[in-house]
Design an enzyme around this catalytic site. Structure first.
Site, PDB file in Angstrom:
ATOM      1  N   TYR A  65     -14.521   5.495  -6.001  1.00 28.52           N
ATOM      2  CA  TYR A  65     -14.762   4.235  -5.348  1.00 28.52           C
ATOM      3  C   TYR A  65     -15.810   3.265  -5.924  1.00 28.52           C
ATOM      4  CZ  TYR A  65     -10.707   5.357  -1.830  1.00 28.52           C
ATOM      5  OH  TYR A  65     -10.252   5.579  -1.149  1.00 28.52           O
ATOM      6  N   PRO A 210      -2.326   1.038   4.283  1.00 30.91           N
ATOM      7  CA  PRO A 210      -1.759   0.508   5.373  1.00 30.91           C
ATOM      8  C   PRO A 210      -0.860  -0.393   6.064  1.00 30.91           C
ATOM      9  CG  PRO A 210      -3.871   0.804   6.054  1.00 30.91           C
ATOM     10  CD  PRO A 210      -3.754   1.617   4.557  1.00 30.91           C
ATOM     11  N   GLY A 213       0.580  -4.919  -0.044  1.00 25.73           N
ATOM     12  CA  GLY A 213       1.522  -6.359  -0.041  1.00 25.73           C
ATOM     13  C   GLY A 213       2.630  -5.967   0.170  1.00 25.73           C
TER      14      GLY A 213
END
Length: 285
Positions: A65, A210, A213
């Site tokens: 990341y 989780p 959109g």
């Protein structure tokens, strides 16, 4: 739900550590396409500090990341705290084009753990996860590297990500698996078999994306209908459903916004009825 949210989710044991089941995913504390630093690094650190202040004690990240950016910010903001379990991952390479390239070579994993330890400012990684199986490296060889890191005391617990039930069973022959992190949410149930196995075996299941959109919007009308009954947003309802879906599910919604962080944590205060849970469970059938 209270105006000042506190994490009221149930708890789960990862190894010998007890954490609230609603955690925080730190992938978004980076630049566009998860490459480079965020526009406002100070705000990113404030989000991490605020998360802990309101009861989040499970934070998930990965060396890819940024790459490296998310881990660095966590190290700067939180350091090595006894009251926060930081989970990270290795096994994916990045490039400037934003590709995610599987790389499970054992020597690479052994190198990456040292860089993660440095960025996270700790001597031992709480939970170290194999980010994705690599077609060019035997799965058992990659898992063996994680097992060795645990034996050497560089890692407390080992987890897997983006794996099948067969991968889980195979890995458990080599090392205890504390968690599995696969994509799963109200609209994407592709990892249902892995979740079922984790539920049966008491393995923590960390659903990534989780409250994606598009997946949430797919069932927006139902989520809005239930949300209206609880003065809650559709995303809060989707998170509350995950917490009700299985006692081993550990959602890690991520954001770079303090306001969104508090909204997500407020979902832990939402109590859905059995009928509402069943409606949401049946929605993707």
């Amino acid at each position: 739900m209270s105006e000042t949210p506190q994490n009221e989710s149930d708890t789960f044991e990862i190894g010998d550590r007890t954490v609230h089941r609603l955690g925080f995913g730190a992938m978004r504390l980076t630049g566009d396409e998860i490459i480079g630093p965020p526009e406002d690094e100070e705000q990113a650190r404030e989000v991490l500090e605020r998360a802990v202040d309101i009861g989040v004690d499970l934070i998930d990240t990965a060396d890819s990341y940024g790459p490296a950016v998310s881990e660095r910010l966590i190290g700067e903001a939180l350091g090595d705290r006894d009251d926060v379990l930081v989970a990270t991952k290795a096994g994916l390479l990045r490039n400037r084009e934003g590709e995610w390239l599987a790389h499970g070579d054992p020597d690479y994993i052994r190198n990456q753990v040292l860089t993660s330890l440095d960025r996270l400012r700790t001597d031992t990684i709480d939970l170290y996860q194999f980010h994705r199986p690599d077609d060019d490296t035997p799965f058992e060889d990659s898992v063996a590297a994680f097992a060795e890191l645990k034996d050497e005391g560089l890692v407390d617990e080992v987890g897997l990500s983006n794996v099948s039930p067969e991968h889980i069973d195979q890995a458990r022959e080599q090392v205890e698996i504390a968690t599995v992190q696969n994509r799963y949410n109200i609209g994407d149930r592709g990892a249902a078999d892995a979740l079922e196995l984790c539920t049966e075996e008491g393995i923590g299941f960390i659903p990534w994306a989780p409250i994606n959109g598009d997946d949430v919007d797919e069932h927006g009308d139902l989520l809005d209908e239930i949300g209206d009954e609880h003065d809650a947003t559709r995303r809060q309802v989707a998170l509350a459903w995950l917490l009700e879906r299985s006692e081993v599910i550990l959602p890690i919604p991520g954001t770079s916004s303090p306001e969104h962080l508090e909204s997500n944590v407020a979902a832990s205060q939402l109590s859905l009825s059995d009928e509402e849970v069943q409606q949401l469970t049946d929605a993707a059938d």
